[in-house]
Scaffold this motif. Structure first.
Motif, PDB file in Angstrom:
ATOM      1  N   LYS A 197      -0.824   8.228   5.220  1.00  0.00           N
ATOM      2  CA  LYS A 197      -1.472   7.100   4.399  1.00  0.00           C
ATOM      3  C   LYS A 197      -2.924   7.566   4.201  1.00  0.00           C
ATOM      4  CE  LYS A 197       1.308   3.625   4.101  1.00  0.00           C
ATOM      5  NZ  LYS A 197       1.923   3.435   2.872  1.00  0.00           N
ATOM      6  N   TYR A 244     -12.339  -0.639  -2.664  1.00  0.00           N
ATOM      7  CA  TYR A 244     -11.585  -1.396  -3.669  1.00  0.00           C
ATOM      8  C   TYR A 244     -12.420  -1.108  -5.091  1.00  0.00           C
ATOM      9  CZ  TYR A 244      -8.165  -3.701  -6.412  1.00  0.00           C
ATOM     10  OH  TYR A 244      -7.358  -4.287  -7.363  1.00  0.00           O
ATOM     11  N   CYS A 282      -5.912   5.536  -8.245  1.00  0.00           N
ATOM     12  CA  CYS A 282      -5.417   4.410  -7.493  1.00  0.00           C
ATOM     13  C   CYS A 282      -5.359   3.306  -8.568  1.00  0.00           C
ATOM     14  CB  CYS A 282      -6.708   4.179  -6.508  1.00  0.00           C
ATOM     15  SG  CYS A 282      -6.630   5.583  -5.364  1.00  0.00           S
ATOM     16  N   LEU A 337      -7.545   3.405   3.827  1.00  0.00           N
ATOM     17  CA  LEU A 337      -6.665   2.214   4.036  1.00  0.00           C
ATOM     18  C   LEU A 337      -6.775   1.415   5.403  1.00  0.00           C
ATOM     19  CD1 LEU A 337      -4.555   0.490   2.149  1.00  0.00           C
ATOM     20  CD2 LEU A 337      -2.839   1.828   3.493  1.00  0.00           C
ATOM     21  N   ASP A 348      -3.775  -2.441   5.497  1.00  0.00           N
ATOM     22  CA  ASP A 348      -3.371  -2.512   4.398  1.00  0.00           C
ATOM     23  C   ASP A 348      -4.187  -2.830   3.221  1.00  0.00           C
ATOM     24  OD1 ASP A 348      -0.914  -1.538   4.409  1.00  0.00           O
ATOM     25  OD2 ASP A 348       0.390  -3.361   4.862  1.00  0.00           O
ATOM     26  N   CYS A 407      -7.813  -1.650   0.636  1.00  0.00           N
ATOM     27  CA  CYS A 407      -8.720  -0.530   0.342  1.00  0.00           C
ATOM     28  C   CYS A 407     -10.166  -0.785   0.680  1.00  0.00           C
ATOM     29  CB  CYS A 407      -8.382  -0.171  -1.010  1.00  0.00           C
ATOM     30  SG  CYS A 407      -9.579   0.936  -1.572  1.00  0.00           S
ATOM     31  N   SER A 463       0.882  -1.252  -0.045  1.00  0.00           N
ATOM     32  CA  SER A 463       0.036  -0.044   0.041  1.00  0.00           C
ATOM     33  C   SER A 463       0.937   1.146   0.183  1.00  0.00           C
ATOM     34  CB  SER A 463      -0.984  -0.029   1.249  1.00  0.00           C
ATOM     35  OG  SER A 463      -0.049  -0.105   2.369  1.00  0.00           O
ATOM     36  N   CYS A 477      -0.824   4.394  -1.447  1.00  0.00           N
ATOM     37  CA  CYS A 477      -1.973   4.695  -0.893  1.00  0.00           C
ATOM     38  C   CYS A 477      -1.778   6.288   0.065  1.00  0.00           C
ATOM     39  CB  CYS A 477      -2.854   3.732  -0.092  1.00  0.00           C
ATOM     40  SG  CYS A 477      -3.350   2.498  -1.115  1.00  0.00           S
TER      41      CYS A 477
END
Ligand code: SF4
Length: 171
Positions: A80, A92, A99, A84, A87, A89, A47, A50
């Motif tokens: 971060k 997603y 991303c 997140l 670790d 998303c 990540s 992110c």
């Protein structure tokens, strides 16, 4: 500060945005299944890309909507993305264009000057990696389509099209 709920886009704007995401995912799959097969280390648990991005309103709407449904907690590490967790998303399926393209090697072509700017993940592509055009994902048409869809959304919703919204305000 939490951003107020963004207005629902028209069906046409939603359709255009869904088509853009589908086309982008297909282009990425083509690279991953072809010239980049087994080259990328991206996956659950990585990540490092992110960060706390800010988004155009149309993508902010998609993320805000997904965060409303999926988010149980938020990441308080200032380095971060707030979305997140462990670790992974938490939005997603609705993650924005930036991303989706992380980890790849992206090309931004300046036709007037005849130059190509390459932005590549340093974990997947070391300094001595020898790029060919086939390795690169040309972002210009995708970004152009995103700008048009965002403009249409903002015109129909009375929003400022260039005012990017930080992801932390959407969680
Ligand atoms: S929205 Fe998801 S993929 Fe994008 S930076 Fe945040 S956690 Fe990472």
């Amino acid at each position: 500060m939490k951003h107020p709920a963004l207005p629902e886009p028209s069906d046409l704007v939603k359709q255009k945005y869904a088509e853009l995401i589908s086309d982008l995912d297909s282009a990425i799959d083509e690279k991953n299944d072809g010239i980049l097969k087994d080259k990328l280390k991206c996956g659950p648990g990585c990540s490092s890309c992110c960060e706390r991005f800010s988004l155009l309103p149309i993508e902010a709407f998609a993320v805000q909507n997904a965060a409303k449904e999926n988010r149980e907690d938020f990441n308080e590490d200032p380095g971060k993305c707030v979305l997140l967790i462990n670790d992974l998303c938490t939005v997603y399926e609705s993650r924005p264009v930036i991303c989706r393209t992380q980890g790849l090697a992206l090309a931004y072509i300046n036709h007037d000057e005849g130059t190509i700017e390459v932005s590549a993940c340093p974990i997947n592509f070391p300094d001595d990696f020898e790029f060919t055009m086939d390795h690169l994902l040309d972002m210009d048409s995708f970004n152009g389509r995103l700008a048009e869809i965002n403009l249409q959304y903002c015109e129909e919703s009375g929003l400022e099209p260039l005012k990017r919204i930080p992801i932390p305000e959407l969680a």
